[in-house]
Design a protein around this motif. Structure first.
Motif, PDB file in Angstrom:
ATOM      1  N   ILE A   7       0.843  -1.195   0.000  1.00  0.00           N
ATOM      2  CA  ILE A   7       0.000   0.000   0.000  1.00  0.00           C
ATOM      3  C   ILE A   7       0.879   1.246   0.000  1.00  0.00           C
ATOM      4  CG2 ILE A   7      -1.683   1.341   1.326  1.00  0.00           C
ATOM      5  CD1 ILE A   7      -2.681  -1.369   2.457  1.00  0.00           C
ATOM      6  N   LEU A   8       1.895   1.244   0.871  1.00  0.00           N
ATOM      7  CA  LEU A   8       2.766   2.399   1.028  1.00  0.00           C
ATOM      8  C   LEU A   8       4.115   1.926   1.545  1.00  0.00           C
ATOM      9  CD1 LEU A   8       2.964   5.558   1.052  1.00  0.00           C
ATOM     10  CD2 LEU A   8       2.148   5.460   3.415  1.00  0.00           C
ATOM     11  N   ALA A   9       5.195   2.513   1.038  1.00  0.00           N
ATOM     12  CA  ALA A   9       6.541   2.196   1.526  1.00  0.00           C
ATOM     13  C   ALA A   9       7.350   3.483   1.584  1.00  0.00           C
ATOM     14  CB  ALA A   9       7.217   1.194   0.612  1.00  0.00           C
ATOM     15  N   CYS A  10       8.073   3.678   2.678  1.00  0.00           N
ATOM     16  CA  CYS A  10       8.916   4.861   2.861  1.00  0.00           C
ATOM     17  C   CYS A  10      10.232   4.431   3.492  1.00  0.00           C
ATOM     18  CB  CYS A  10       8.235   5.882   3.769  1.00  0.00           C
ATOM     19  SG  CYS A  10       6.730   6.573   3.081  1.00  0.00           S
ATOM     20  N   SER A  11      11.326   5.090   3.110  1.00  0.00           N
ATOM     21  CA  SER A  11      12.620   4.712   3.651  1.00  0.00           C
ATOM     22  C   SER A  11      13.292   5.880   4.362  1.00  0.00           C
ATOM     23  CB  SER A  11      13.528   4.186   2.540  1.00  0.00           C
ATOM     24  OG  SER A  11      13.776   5.197   1.588  1.00  0.00           O
ATOM     25  N   LEU A  22      13.433   0.375   5.612  1.00  0.00           N
ATOM     26  CA  LEU A  22      12.203   0.502   4.835  1.00  0.00           C
ATOM     27  C   LEU A  22      10.993   0.147   5.694  1.00  0.00           C
ATOM     28  CD1 LEU A  22      11.089   0.989   1.933  1.00  0.00           C
ATOM     29  CD2 LEU A  22      11.262  -1.479   1.595  1.00  0.00           C
ATOM     30  N   VAL A  23      10.028   1.057   5.757  1.00  0.00           N
ATOM     31  CA  VAL A  23       8.758   0.820   6.442  1.00  0.00           C
ATOM     32  C   VAL A  23       7.719   0.567   5.357  1.00  0.00           C
ATOM     33  CG1 VAL A  23       6.998   1.777   7.976  1.00  0.00           C
ATOM     34  CG2 VAL A  23       9.415   2.321   8.361  1.00  0.00           C
ATOM     35  N   VAL A  39       8.752  -3.552   9.050  1.00  0.00           N
ATOM     36  CA  VAL A  39       9.950  -2.756   8.812  1.00  0.00           C
ATOM     37  C   VAL A  39      11.093  -3.683   8.417  1.00  0.00           C
ATOM     38  CG1 VAL A  39      11.578  -1.092   9.775  1.00  0.00           C
ATOM     39  CG2 VAL A  39       9.193  -1.059  10.519  1.00  0.00           C
ATOM     40  N   MET A  40      11.765  -3.334   7.329  1.00  0.00           N
ATOM     41  CA  MET A  40      12.992  -4.010   6.944  1.00  0.00           C
ATOM     42  C   MET A  40      14.128  -3.121   7.452  1.00  0.00           C
ATOM     43  SD  MET A  40      14.297  -5.359   3.231  1.00  0.00           S
ATOM     44  CE  MET A  40      14.959  -3.812   2.647  1.00  0.00           C
ATOM     45  N   VAL A  41      14.788  -3.576   8.500  1.00  0.00           N
ATOM     46  CA  VAL A  41      15.778  -2.750   9.187  1.00  0.00           C
ATOM     47  C   VAL A  41      17.168  -3.367   9.038  1.00  0.00           C
ATOM     48  CG1 VAL A  41      15.357  -3.836  11.443  1.00  0.00           C
ATOM     49  CG2 VAL A  41      16.266  -1.530  11.352  1.00  0.00           C
ATOM     50  N   SER A  42      18.164  -2.511   8.820  1.00  0.00           N
ATOM     51  CA  SER A  42      19.537  -3.001   8.657  1.00  0.00           C
ATOM     52  C   SER A  42      20.036  -3.607   9.961  1.00  0.00           C
ATOM     53  CB  SER A  42      20.456  -1.870   8.209  1.00  0.00           C
ATOM     54  OG  SER A  42      20.433  -0.819   9.140  1.00  0.00           O
ATOM     55  N   GLU A  43      20.791  -4.691   9.789  1.00  0.00           N
ATOM     56  CA  GLU A  43      21.319  -5.401  10.945  1.00  0.00           C
ATOM     57  C   GLU A  43      22.670  -5.982  10.541  1.00  0.00           C
ATOM     58  OE1 GLU A  43      19.182  -8.285  13.948  1.00  0.00           O
ATOM     59  OE2 GLU A  43      19.672  -9.363  12.107  1.00  0.00           O
ATOM     60  N   GLU A  58      -7.225   2.758   5.554  1.00  0.00           N
ATOM     61  CA  GLU A  58      -7.342   3.749   4.481  1.00  0.00           C
ATOM     62  C   GLU A  58      -6.462   4.963   4.789  1.00  0.00           C
ATOM     63  OE1 GLU A  58     -11.464   4.537   4.972  1.00  0.00           O
ATOM     64  OE2 GLU A  58     -12.109   2.680   4.019  1.00  0.00           O
ATOM     65  N   ASN A  59      -6.120   5.710   3.742  1.00  0.00           N
ATOM     66  CA  ASN A  59      -5.420   6.996   3.862  1.00  0.00           C
ATOM     67  C   ASN A  59      -4.175   6.913   4.744  1.00  0.00           C
ATOM     68  OD1 ASN A  59      -7.404   8.326   2.232  1.00  0.00           O
ATOM     69  ND2 ASN A  59      -8.759   8.230   4.014  1.00  0.00           N
ATOM     70  N   GLN A  60      -3.376   5.883   4.555  1.00  0.00           N
ATOM     71  CA  GLN A  60      -2.195   5.670   5.369  1.00  0.00           C
ATOM     72  C   GLN A  60      -1.106   6.698   5.046  1.00  0.00           C
ATOM     73  OE1 GLN A  60      -3.464   3.445   3.180  1.00  0.00           O
ATOM     74  NE2 GLN A  60      -4.201   1.715   4.348  1.00  0.00           N
ATOM     75  N   LYS A  61      -0.403   7.101   6.082  1.00  0.00           N
ATOM     76  CA  LYS A  61       0.744   7.997   5.943  1.00  0.00           C
ATOM     77  C   LYS A  61       1.833   7.522   6.896  1.00  0.00           C
ATOM     78  CE  LYS A  61      -1.857  12.081   4.565  1.00  0.00           C
ATOM     79  NZ  LYS A  61      -3.143  11.454   4.425  1.00  0.00           N
ATOM     80  N   ILE A  62       3.080   7.679   6.463  1.00  0.00           N
ATOM     81  CA  ILE A  62       4.238   7.338   7.278  1.00  0.00           C
ATOM     82  C   ILE A  62       5.104   8.583   7.384  1.00  0.00           C
ATOM     83  CG2 ILE A  62       6.343   5.938   7.436  1.00  0.00           C
ATOM     84  CD1 ILE A  62       4.866   3.833   5.674  1.00  0.00           C
ATOM     85  N   LYS A  63       5.524   8.907   8.605  1.00  0.00           N
ATOM     86  CA  LYS A  63       6.400  10.057   8.818  1.00  0.00           C
ATOM     87  C   LYS A  63       7.505   9.656   9.786  1.00  0.00           C
ATOM     88  CE  LYS A  63       6.589  14.786  10.379  1.00  0.00           C
ATOM     89  NZ  LYS A  63       5.889  15.918  10.958  1.00  0.00           N
ATOM     90  N   PHE A  64       8.724  10.076   9.493  1.00  0.00           N
ATOM     91  CA  PHE A  64       9.859   9.813  10.367  1.00  0.00           C
ATOM     92  C   PHE A  64      10.142  11.063  11.189  1.00  0.00           C
ATOM     93  CE2 PHE A  64      10.343   7.251   6.553  1.00  0.00           C
ATOM     94  CZ  PHE A  64      10.420   5.980   7.106  1.00  0.00           C
ATOM     95  N   THR A  65      10.438  10.867  12.464  1.00  0.00           N
ATOM     96  CA  THR A  65      10.680  11.991  13.359  1.00  0.00           C
ATOM     97  C   THR A  65      11.693  11.579  14.423  1.00  0.00           C
ATOM     98  OG1 THR A  65       9.585  13.640  14.742  1.00  0.00           O
ATOM     99  CG2 THR A  65       8.731  11.408  14.874  1.00  0.00           C
TER     100      THR A  65
END
Length: 109
Positions: A7-11, A22-23, A39-43, A58-65
């Motif tokens: 649906i949505l992917a953000c890195s 990657l989320v 989440v695909m996280v480096s290890e 619905e209406n998914q959003k990803i934000k990094f903070t």
């Protein structure tokens, strides 16, 4: 995660190791199944996947903070289901995607 549509992917570099993570929010296998965030996280020299957690329908959003101002970042996920809006703040700890804080997330997943 075979058989799932993205649906949505953000890195971003979530764990402050200078490698992109990657989320991904994926659809359930059937229309009645719950969407999930993984989440695909480096290890070390490779990557690992976190255990999946429920994701908005619905209406998914990803934000990094970086709310707590430490080295790693938090991930905010928002979305809704049938008009019920929710959000949650997560942090990756090893292979777990921990829910730190949220509101109405159970109503939008």
């Amino acid at each position: 995660h075979t058989g799932r549509s993205v649906i949505l992917a953000c890195s971003d570099d979530i764990n402050a190791d200078d490698k992109m993570d990657l989320v991904v929010i994926v659809k359930g296998k059937k229309s009645t199944d719950q969407n999930q965030t993984i989440v695909m996280v480096s290890e070390g020299m490779g990557y690992c996947y976190t255990d999946p957690v429920p994701a908005p329908r619905e209406n998914q959003k990803i934000k990094f903070t970086n709310i707590d101002k430490d080295d790693d970042k938090e991930v905010m996920i928002t979305g809704d289901k049938n008009g019920q809006v929710g959000y949650a703040l997560f942090k990756v700890r090893g292979k777990n995607f921990h829910d730190l804080y949220g509101e109405n997330m159970k109503d939008c997943c």
